[in-house]
Design a protein around this motif. Sequence first.
Motif, PDB file in Angstrom:
ATOM      1  N   GLU A  40       8.260  39.792  18.785  1.00  0.00           N
ATOM      2  CA  GLU A  40       8.692  40.115  17.422  1.00  0.00           C
ATOM      3  C   GLU A  40       7.575  40.710  16.582  1.00  0.00           C
ATOM      4  O   GLU A  40       7.806  41.629  15.794  1.00  0.00           O
TER       5      GLU A  40
ATOM      6  N   HIS B 139      19.090  41.785   6.383  1.00  0.00           N
ATOM      7  CA  HIS B 139      17.756  41.577   6.970  1.00  0.00           C
ATOM      8  C   HIS B 139      17.862  40.338   7.863  1.00  0.00           C
ATOM      9  O   HIS B 139      17.285  39.291   7.575  1.00  0.00           O
TER      10      HIS B 139
ATOM     11  N   ARG C 289      16.962  39.584  11.072  1.00  0.00           N
ATOM     12  CA  ARG C 289      15.758  39.128  11.777  1.00  0.00           C
ATOM     13  C   ARG C 289      14.577  39.347  10.847  1.00  0.00           C
ATOM     14  O   ARG C 289      14.114  40.486  10.692  1.00  0.00           O
TER      15      ARG C 289
ATOM     16  N   THR D 120      12.213  43.803  13.437  1.00  0.00           N
ATOM     17  CA  THR D 120      13.381  44.339  14.123  1.00  0.00           C
ATOM     18  C   THR D 120      13.053  44.546  15.600  1.00  0.00           C
ATOM     19  O   THR D 120      13.937  44.854  16.396  1.00  0.00           O
TER      20      THR D 120
ATOM     21  N   ASP E  82      15.876  50.887  13.160  1.00  0.00           N
ATOM     22  CA  ASP E  82      15.343  49.546  12.974  1.00  0.00           C
ATOM     23  C   ASP E  82      14.153  49.531  12.021  1.00  0.00           C
ATOM     24  O   ASP E  82      13.272  48.699  12.111  1.00  0.00           O
TER      25      ASP E  82
ATOM     26  N   SER F  19      18.486  44.750   9.877  1.00  0.00           N
ATOM     27  CA  SER F  19      19.210  44.318  11.080  1.00  0.00           C
ATOM     28  C   SER F  19      20.372  43.508  10.537  1.00  0.00           C
ATOM     29  O   SER F  19      20.179  42.563   9.780  1.00  0.00           O
TER      30      SER F  19
ATOM     31  N   SER G 252      27.092  52.365  16.927  1.00  0.00           N
ATOM     32  CA  SER G 252      25.722  52.423  16.418  1.00  0.00           C
ATOM     33  C   SER G 252      25.324  53.876  16.197  1.00  0.00           C
ATOM     34  O   SER G 252      25.871  54.760  16.845  1.00  0.00           O
TER      35      SER G 252
END
Length: 494
Positions: free
Chosen positions: A268, A437, A439, A443, A450, A455, A466
């Motif tokens: 992350e 938001h 995460r 992202t 991203d 997200s 998408s």
Amino acid sequence: MTRHTTRTARTAAGRALVVAALAAAGAVAPVGARMAYAVASPAGTAVATQVRSGTPAGAVAQAAPRVAVLATARNVSPHGPYTTTSDQCAGCHRAHTAKSSALLVDTAPQSKLCFTCHDGTGSSLNVAAQYTDPSVKTNDPTTSSYYQHDISKPTAHILASGDEFGGVFNRHTECSDCHDPHQGSLVNAAGSPTGTPWTPSGRLSGTSGVAVTYSGPGAPSAYTFLDGGTQPITAEYQLCFKCHSGFTQLLPHDPAHPSTDMLDAATEFNPASTSFHPVLAPGTNQTAAMTASLAGDSPYKLWNFTVGSTVRCTNCHASAITMAGTTSHPATNTPTADSDLPTHASSFRGVLIQNYQDRVLKTAADPYTASDFALCYLCHTDSPFTADSGVAATNFTKGGKSLHYLHVSNIRGIGTPGTSIDQAAAGDGNALCAECHFRIHSTATTAAQDARLISFAPNVTAVSGSPVWTATATGGSCALVCHGTDHQSVTYGP
Ligand code: HEC
Ligand code: HEC
Ligand code: HEC
Ligand code: HEC
Ligand code: HEC
Ligand code: HEC
Ligand code: HEC
């Protein structure tokens, strides 16, 4: 079977180390100590060497005064530096009458030993008070609701200087998993205006951790265990990565509740991603609005970070600021960014230092309240969220009005009732930050859509596949259904 054998070998080695070091310190002279010393690992040798020279390797200078020598020896720090004539080892170790691993005087868990002083009696640093604060809830693993690093149960812990977590599902937190009981100081963590990661404070010196090497986006290409002795941690986050990254085995996900996922923090926070909270390196949003977001005021504002700075995991994850004052944290309820921020126990889920509503959606009856997002407002101004004219500190605008304000304050009663952020199409109240938001660490990819920590939560559904959000030259564009409202490539921008 293999693990059991390893464990037995490690326990025996750990015991031998302690016996040898105690003998070196002159505390006890067990038969066979010389032989035991011969098998000592580098980590154990380091303690013994420190004892002989009286200078713990890697110890930070004692800048701040410890509790001065008080009436009883109990109030003198037992955490070194030691001398050859130290008689402090016996305060914590016994060669023959020990009751737990590392020949400790008390039965497991270690907190029992530590709390003989860190309960407000033998040290001014009252850790027990944080754990027993009535506002701290018990962890509930069935709903993945964690309020504390649990120190109350005996665990399979052996020694933190040994690699106990590498590739292994072995979730536990004894005090020594995060602190070296043989060294330490009251020197604070240090950040850097040039954006290098925050150093570990003196309270964490000597602790073990994990360093990462990246060779591009995604998961690290390598993890290196740092034993805390010959290989000290150089950044605070390296302690956290020992237990919250792909170095170890994380808790399994519950597919019905993505909001409770335990993610690999090393992936992350990879600075090669498009967007992340800046822990390992400065972030990627260099806009004037971002600068204003960090510089502006809020009812909860504590820290003025800048777009070039890094933040600490502990700026967000620590014993709650609002908890009844213990002597250690927070002394004044207004910690500075470099303060002692213990990741121990909090009244807020996620061991968060301030409140953050992110799993339970608002109902049509709930008005916007700043306290629901107090965590964010420690660093970000709330001005884009309180008035539609609050556009200076946000790029999420249209026609000179703040779309942040519209979404968090002004969409009540639209959509389908439902309060689980994990349920598709739920939500008829004002939006939570987490719906857009989802995460909050990152992202975690390099995809263009991203950026900006955008997200969407599982309750937001796609309309035309998408990407559901794209940055444009002057703003952005969304293609999704949120709170029953169809956004067919709706654009925003000044
Ligand atoms: C404040 C309590 C305390 C004092 C005082 C103390 N120890 Fe320890 N010691 C511990 C704990 C707790 C552990 C277990 C560490 C762990 O779980 O990783 C330990 C572990 C050890 C180990 C195992 C090796 C390692 O890497 O940690 C050695 C060797 C050791 N102690 C030697 C000593 C000697 C020698 C002294 C005196 C000079 C001393 N200790 C004083 C609490 C203490
Ligand atoms: C015999 C009493 C005693 C015991 C047992 C004890 N401590 Fe301490 N500890 C102190 C004192 C005294 C200080 C100095 C700071 C103060 O009180 O202001 C201190 C300081 C600390 C600090 C701050 C850094 C430093 O070294 O100044 C940490 C972290 C810490 N202790 C962790 C632990 C852990 C973990 C254990 C259990 C393994 C433990 N302590 C057991 C008395 C104790
Ligand atoms: C800007 C604030 C912020 C920073 C900085 C931050 N976190 Fe978090 N973290 C959060 C929030 C908010 C949650 C969600 C809490 C919840 O809902 O339980 C979270 C969740 C977590 C979780 C549980 C869920 C998961 O994703 O695994 C862990 C573990 C965690 N953080 C560790 C870390 C570590 C390690 C660091 C530093 C490398 C860090 N955090 C930095 C805000 C932050
Ligand atoms: C998950 C890691 C973790 C665990 C487990 C943990 N600590 Fe800490 N502790 C920290 C961090 C991080 C700090 C803050 C360091 C800083 O900001 O300078 C801290 C701070 C402290 C301090 C300074 C005073 C305070 O409360 O802020 C003491 C003393 C201390 N810890 C003792 C303990 C004892 C005793 C235990 C076991 C009961 C324990 N810690 C368990 C991470 C941990
Ligand atoms: C020795 C292992 C260990 C270390 C080191 C450690 N943690 Fe944890 N942490 C755990 C365990 C075990 C849990 C309980 C959940 C689990 O098993 O993953 C937990 C839970 C958490 C949670 C709550 C997760 C949730 O879902 O709400 C957060 C946040 C967190 N840790 C942050 C940190 C941060 C920040 C650091 C570094 C200062 C840190 N931890 C260091 C073992 C550790
Ligand atoms: C309806 C979706 C949505 C919600 C709800 C939302 N945001 Fe945002 N946010 C965005 C978008 C889109 C951007 C990106 C703007 C850009 O740069 O194009 C953004 C950007 C940001 C930024 C970067 C600075 C800026 O505003 O341009 C911050 C900080 C931020 N949001 C914080 C929050 C906080 C705090 C909350 C909750 C109080 C929140 N957001 C709620 C969509 C949302
Ligand atoms: C400890 C301080 C701190 C806290 C607390 C904090 N942030 Fe941030 N946040 C930052 C910094 C610093 C940046 C700037 C990163 C950059 O320059 O790209 C940032 C950037 C952002 C961005 C924009 C990221 C991008 O790439 O454009 C969003 C969105 C955001 N934060 C949302 C939140 C939300 C929501 C919360 C509350 C859960 C929160 N922040 C809490 C410090 C913080």
